[in-house]
Design a protein around this motif. Structure first.
Motif: not given
Length: 503
Positions: A61, A64-65, A67-69, A160, A187, A239
């Motif tokens: 998590t 993921r955060r 990477f996304d934000e 990702g 990544c 990913n």
């Protein structure tokens, strides 16, 4: 003499290892720990946290955060390059400390930890090399094929969240081969070191943070692969999976990746041949080089060691004599002793496994030339196994076909070049090979005919800028060079109309 690691542990100031989640070091939520037993002394030398399923979820998590934000994927090339180069410099500055931690982890001798391909310096070079690709790997613009005036362009974007799963035998190089291209591409990573080589990897991660990698970009979950690794490869937030290890686990990862169509890079070992022709420049040196891969440093516990020697009959006995001499020169004991050149097997399970292969070789009728037994006496507290040579090995036998992952050489005779190539390619693997010959034409013919990812002529090595990986069941994809960098990206096509109508 009794081998003990406790004094070295205290001198290095080893502390209990923790998980790294979103920039914070912490214990696992289930408060479980793994006790590391040193393979040379049988002593308990340290403990580290075992991640639970909720810890793995928290680490993914966070990645993921990030990477996304977060800023890392969008960071300008200049900044990311500077951080990777800074990290390479920090690795070189802390090389002695890291080699000591590795010796506490897997008992690889300090004398071997300085040899290039297994050294901290090689890991630093991998980071420097991949830093150079950050501003060079991109897309292209293509002329319109039909329709109105428009731009057709491709881009390479970071893939990702990457699950990077390391083996125990070469933590420096394999850490670098996975994280350098992943981080360089933009990544984020959840890293799982082997439970048999954790302390050196944790220190490498601490240096990453010191170099300026932001929180959440690299996260670490520690503990046994059967539980921690399983939770990681099955997590829907991942990913891509990058794994180095056994063929059986690699197959399982491919199956697990299918559910989410995760991208996969795998390096899964081998049964690499050394082909020694009668016209080799120096047959004795060829024998020493081949057997050296099984007696020095990792004691044959390497994916690409040449554990199958195919030797032309005219020089067969000369080769065996040279290999025996190399085996006799192996030295064991405290890995911090500069006179020690080889390590024990990593654990008691591997000791039993290697012993089983030796027993099978005897049953199958191969001639035991030397070794074939566990070392006792002053070495009885560790997992030491004598360098072992089998002659007259049938190339279809278990000993010639299976990856023993120990100091066991199977020597197979051949008569002609065509037979040598056929025997070399008669394997489910295809990671590496070496051809010993003075004939340049033969060297070229053999290198093209061999089904192996890397072929050396009169020697074998790995370099940071060259792709490394295997044919057949030795894996998927490559590590090193541009190919590795691109494997951590996805290609995107963009169509931009320059008029009101695209088509």
């Amino acid at each position: 003499m009794t081998i003990s690691m406790l004094g070295h542990r205290d001198e290095l100031g080893l502390t209990e290892g923790q998980l790294l989640v979103d920039g914070a070091w912490r214990d696992g939520t289930e408060n479980e720990q793994w006790t590391h037993v040193h393979p040379a002394s049988g002593e308990e030398v340290g403990r580290f946290a075992v991640a639970g399923e909720s810890d793995v979820d928290a680490a993914v998590t966070a990645a993921r955060r990030a990477f996304d934000e977060g800023d890392w994927p969008k960071m300008r090339a200049r900044e990311r390059i500077a951080i990777l180069h800074r990290y390479a410099d920090l690795l070189r500055e802390h090389a002695d400390e890291l080699r000591g931690l590795q010796a506490l982890d897997n008992s690889v001798p300090l004398s071997f930890g300085g040899i290039y391909t297994t050294s901290v310096g090689a890991a630093a070079d991998v980071f420097d090399h991949h830093a150079g690709w950050v501003d060079k790997v991109g897309g292209e613009t293509l002329p319109p094929y039909q329709g109105g005036d428009h731009i057709a362009a491709t881009f390479r974007e970071p893939i990702g969240v990457v699950a990077a799963i390391l083996p125990w035998n070469a933590p420096f190089l394999l850490f670098a081969q996975k994280l350098a291209p992943a981080l360089g591409a933009g990544c984020t990573v959840v890293l799982k070191p082997s439970e048999y080589a954790t302390f050196s990897v944790l220190r490498m991660v601490e240096l990453l943070i010191e170099a300026g990698v932001p929180a959440g970009v690299v996260n670490v979950v520690t503990g046994p692969g059967a539980t921690v690794g399983e939770a990681l490869i099955n997590h829907p937030g991942v990913n891509k999976i990058s794994f180095t290890g056994s063929r059986a686990v690699g197959k399982h990862i491919v199956e697990a990746s299918a559910d989410g169509m995760k991208r996969v890079s795998l390096e899964l070992g081998g049964k690499s041949p050394a082909i020694v022709f009668a016209d080799a420049p120096n047959v004795g040196l060829a024998a020493m080089t081949t057997m050296g891969g099984l007696t020095l440093g990792l004691s044959g516990q390497g994916c690409v060691v040449q554990s199958r020697a195919l030797v032309q009959r005219e020089v067969y006995e000369e080769f065996l004599a040279g290999a025996q001499g190399m085996a006799a020169g192996a030295t064991y004991g405290d890995p911090f002793d500069p006179g020690v050149l080889a390590c024990p097997l990593i654990n008691s399970r591997q000791l039993e496994r290697v012993s089983g292969y030796v027993e099978q070789g005897n049953k199958d009728g191969a001639r035991l030339v030397t070794g074939g037994e566990r070392l006792d006496g002053e070495y009885a507290s560790g997992n030491f196994f004598a360098p072992t040579i089998f002659a007259e090995v049938d190339n279809t036998s278990v000993l010639a076909q299976e990856e023993v992952f120990g100091p066991v050489l199977a020597v197979v005779p051949f008569d002609t070049e065509e037979e040598a190539i056929r025997l070399a390619n008669d394997t489910k693997y295809g990671l590496g090979a070496t051809v010993f010959t003075s004939d340049v034409s033969r060297a070229f013919r053999a290198s093209r005919a061999l089904r192996a990812g890397t072929v050396g002529i009169n020697g074998f090595t790995l370099e940071p800028h060259l792709p490394f990986g295997g044919f057949n069941q030795s894996g998927l994809g490559r590590e090193g060079g541009r190919e590795a960098f691109e494997a951590y990206t996805e290609q995107k096509t963009v169509l931009l109309p320059l008029t009101e109508e695209l088509m």
